[in-house]
Design a protein around this motif. Structure first.
Motif, PDB file in Angstrom:
ATOM      1  N   HIS A 142      13.932-106.239  35.406  1.00  0.00           N
ATOM      2  CA  HIS A 142      14.251-107.629  35.073  1.00  0.00           C
ATOM      3  C   HIS A 142      12.982-108.425  35.294  1.00  0.00           C
ATOM      4  O   HIS A 142      12.375-108.363  36.359  1.00  0.00           O
ATOM      5  CB  HIS A 142      15.386-108.145  35.960  1.00  0.00           C
ATOM      6  N   LEU A 143      12.554-109.157  34.286  1.00  0.00           N
ATOM      7  CA  LEU A 143      11.268-109.851  34.340  1.00  0.00           C
ATOM      8  C   LEU A 143      11.316-111.145  35.135  1.00  0.00           C
ATOM      9  O   LEU A 143      10.298-111.824  35.272  1.00  0.00           O
ATOM     10  CB  LEU A 143      10.778-110.145  32.915  1.00  0.00           C
ATOM     11  N   GLY A 144      12.488-111.513  35.651  1.00  0.00           N
ATOM     12  CA  GLY A 144      12.590-112.764  36.395  1.00  0.00           C
ATOM     13  C   GLY A 144      12.539-113.957  35.460  1.00  0.00           C
ATOM     14  O   GLY A 144      13.111-113.937  34.368  1.00  0.00           O
ATOM     15  N   PHE A 145      11.852-115.008  35.876  1.00  0.00           N
ATOM     16  CA  PHE A 145      11.752-116.206  35.053  1.00  0.00           C
ATOM     17  C   PHE A 145      10.676-116.083  33.988  1.00  0.00           C
ATOM     18  O   PHE A 145      10.527-116.960  33.138  1.00  0.00           O
ATOM     19  CB  PHE A 145      11.460-117.424  35.929  1.00  0.00           C
ATOM     20  N   ALA A 146       9.880-115.005  34.020  1.00  0.00           N
ATOM     21  CA  ALA A 146       8.818-114.817  33.023  1.00  0.00           C
ATOM     22  C   ALA A 146       9.418-114.148  31.789  1.00  0.00           C
ATOM     23  O   ALA A 146       9.955-113.050  31.888  1.00  0.00           O
ATOM     24  CB  ALA A 146       7.702-113.960  33.603  1.00  0.00           C
ATOM     25  N   PRO A 147       9.350-114.794  30.619  1.00  0.00           N
ATOM     26  CA  PRO A 147       9.894-114.163  29.418  1.00  0.00           C
ATOM     27  C   PRO A 147       8.934-113.095  28.899  1.00  0.00           C
ATOM     28  O   PRO A 147       7.934-112.789  29.532  1.00  0.00           O
ATOM     29  CB  PRO A 147      10.022-115.331  28.444  1.00  0.00           C
ATOM     30  N   GLY A 148       9.253-112.552  27.718  1.00  0.00           N
ATOM     31  CA  GLY A 148       8.372-111.568  27.105  1.00  0.00           C
ATOM     32  C   GLY A 148       9.051-110.274  26.734  1.00  0.00           C
ATOM     33  O   GLY A 148       8.390-109.319  26.319  1.00  0.00           O
ATOM     34  N   GLY A 149      10.376-110.206  26.857  1.00  0.00           N
ATOM     35  CA  GLY A 149      11.076-108.950  26.635  1.00  0.00           C
ATOM     36  C   GLY A 149      11.326-108.586  25.186  1.00  0.00           C
ATOM     37  O   GLY A 149      11.423-107.402  24.862  1.00  0.00           O
ATOM     38  N   TYR A 150      11.449-109.574  24.303  1.00  0.00           N
ATOM     39  CA  TYR A 150      11.744-109.277  22.897  1.00  0.00           C
ATOM     40  C   TYR A 150      10.453-108.834  22.201  1.00  0.00           C
ATOM     41  O   TYR A 150       9.901-109.542  21.348  1.00  0.00           O
ATOM     42  CB  TYR A 150      12.276-110.502  22.173  1.00  0.00           C
ATOM     43  N   ALA A 151       9.972-107.673  22.521  1.00  0.00           N
ATOM     44  CA  ALA A 151       8.678-107.231  22.017  1.00  0.00           C
ATOM     45  C   ALA A 151       8.572-105.717  22.126  1.00  0.00           C
ATOM     46  O   ALA A 151       9.369-105.056  22.795  1.00  0.00           O
ATOM     47  CB  ALA A 151       7.552-107.887  22.819  1.00  0.00           C
ATOM     48  N   GLU A 152       7.560-105.177  21.455  1.00  0.00           N
ATOM     49  CA  GLU A 152       7.316-103.737  21.549  1.00  0.00           C
ATOM     50  C   GLU A 152       6.630-103.363  22.852  1.00  0.00           C
ATOM     51  O   GLU A 152       6.723-102.217  23.293  1.00  0.00           O
ATOM     52  CB  GLU A 152       6.471-103.290  20.359  1.00  0.00           C
ATOM     53  N   LEU A 153       5.948-104.328  23.467  1.00  0.00           N
ATOM     54  CA  LEU A 153       5.267-104.113  24.739  1.00  0.00           C
ATOM     55  C   LEU A 153       5.548-105.292  25.653  1.00  0.00           C
ATOM     56  O   LEU A 153       5.588-106.440  25.205  1.00  0.00           O
ATOM     57  CB  LEU A 153       3.756-103.972  24.546  1.00  0.00           C
TER      58      LEU A 153
END
Length: 326
Positions: free
Chosen positions: A91-102
């Motif tokens: 879980h990335l916490g409050f930092a987004p960035g999950g909708y990606a290949e990396l």
């Protein structure tokens, strides 16, 4: 890499698939080749520009998403190379960035994925599963329990039905429409009813006879919650963890003095204990899945169809945990 980017707050159509630079892990971080990314109602609220439990992005464009599973393909300074090639979920916490290949995250957020889970199932456990285990801290379920679970075909609802049945409770699952009702019944509910039918409380009363409901697990709010709370017997409890039925970001759950208890946020984490309560709940959730006591239900969308996934989630057109797969 390809990623879903949001350039302006607004409808789901603002989510677009674009080519962007590969992220690089910094000190103490790893990079994950994403195989599955979780989609949450909170993601949709943040996309619209709402301020929720997680702060909305302050800089656009942004890549949404805070739950990922995949394989570690690069490590930053200070991170052991033992992580390379491992199947992980975070879980990335409050930092987004999950909708990606990396995606990049701190190494101390990683969990190895149990062998009996695929990537999408692991994503379901790290977010939805941990929330479910947090909610269940407030419910002493056993053979004498009678649990009503609105939205029982959703991600949390699916887990609540399974856990309650494993504890020996009588489980009444509510869902919208015959297809979802069938899923709830197949998941183990003793009685599955359609909350769109106005007489559903009468069906529950007829089924229970002299017994009363002891606990309502409420992530919906609104008219369904009011009707469910009316079924509670003396000493019954109304555990509130959302109010999707009132609209995203409404912040107006249905509460009754002396009966209702809101169990999200600091209250849940305080009950979990340990130096890192969030991680405590994540470990419990993964352990429940590894042991086969909780089985994630997953609805998968291609990464490029993130907008369709958001629309389906917002209109209650999904079952189980919604996951994007690059």
């Amino acid at each position: 890499m390809h990623a879903i980017r949001l350039h302006a707050f607004g409808p789901a159509e603002n989510l677009t698939l674009e080519k962007t630079e590969d992220p690089e892990p910094g000190p103490g971080q790893v990079r994950i080749a994403v195989a599955a990314a979780g989609v949450h109602l909170l993601d949709a609220a943040l996309r619209e520009g709402a301020q929720g439990p997680a702060p909305r992005p302050t800089a656009l464009p942004t890549v949404p998403g805070r739950e990922v599973a995949g394989t570690v393909d690069s490590v930053g300074e200070g991170v052991t190379g033992d992580w390379l090639g491992k199947r992980v979920v975070a879980h990335l916490g409050f930092a987004p960035g999950g909708y990606a290949e990396l995606a990049v995250t701190d190494a101390d957020r990683l969990h190895e994925i149990p062998e009996n889970l695929d990537f999408a199932q692991a994503v379901a456990m790290i977010g939805t599963g941990r929330t479910t285990l947090g909610i269940l801290q407030f419910a002493d379920l056993g053979p004498a329990s009678v649990a009503v679970i609105p939205a029982a075909a959703g991600g949390i609802g699916t887990f609540l039905v399974q856990y309650a049945k494993h504890a020996g409770a009588t489980v009444i699952g509510l869902a919208g429409g015959p297809e979802k009702v069938a899923l709830v019944r197949a998941n183990g509910a003793d009685l599955a009813v359609d909350y769109k039918d106005g007489d559903w409380p009468a069906r529950v009363r007829e089924y229970l006879g002299a017994r009363s409901v002891t606990v309502v697990f409420d992530g919906v709010g609104g008219a369904v919650a009011r009707a469910a709370v009316d079924l509670l017997g003396p000493g019954g409890r109304h555990l509130v963890f959302g109010w999707a039925g009132e609209g995203l970001g409404s912040g107006t759950p249905y509460l009754v003095d002396g009966v209702s208890e809101q169990v999200l946020g600091p209250v849940m984490l305080g009950r979990a204990g340990g130096p890192n309560p969030v991680r405590t709940l994540e470990l419990r959730a993964l352990a429940e899945a590894a042991a086969g006591r909780l089985t994630p239900a997953v609805q998968r969308f291609p990464l490029a169809e993130a907008a369709a996934a958001h629309r389906a989630l917002e209109t209650r057109g999904t079952t189980g945990k919604v996951v994007l797969e690059p």
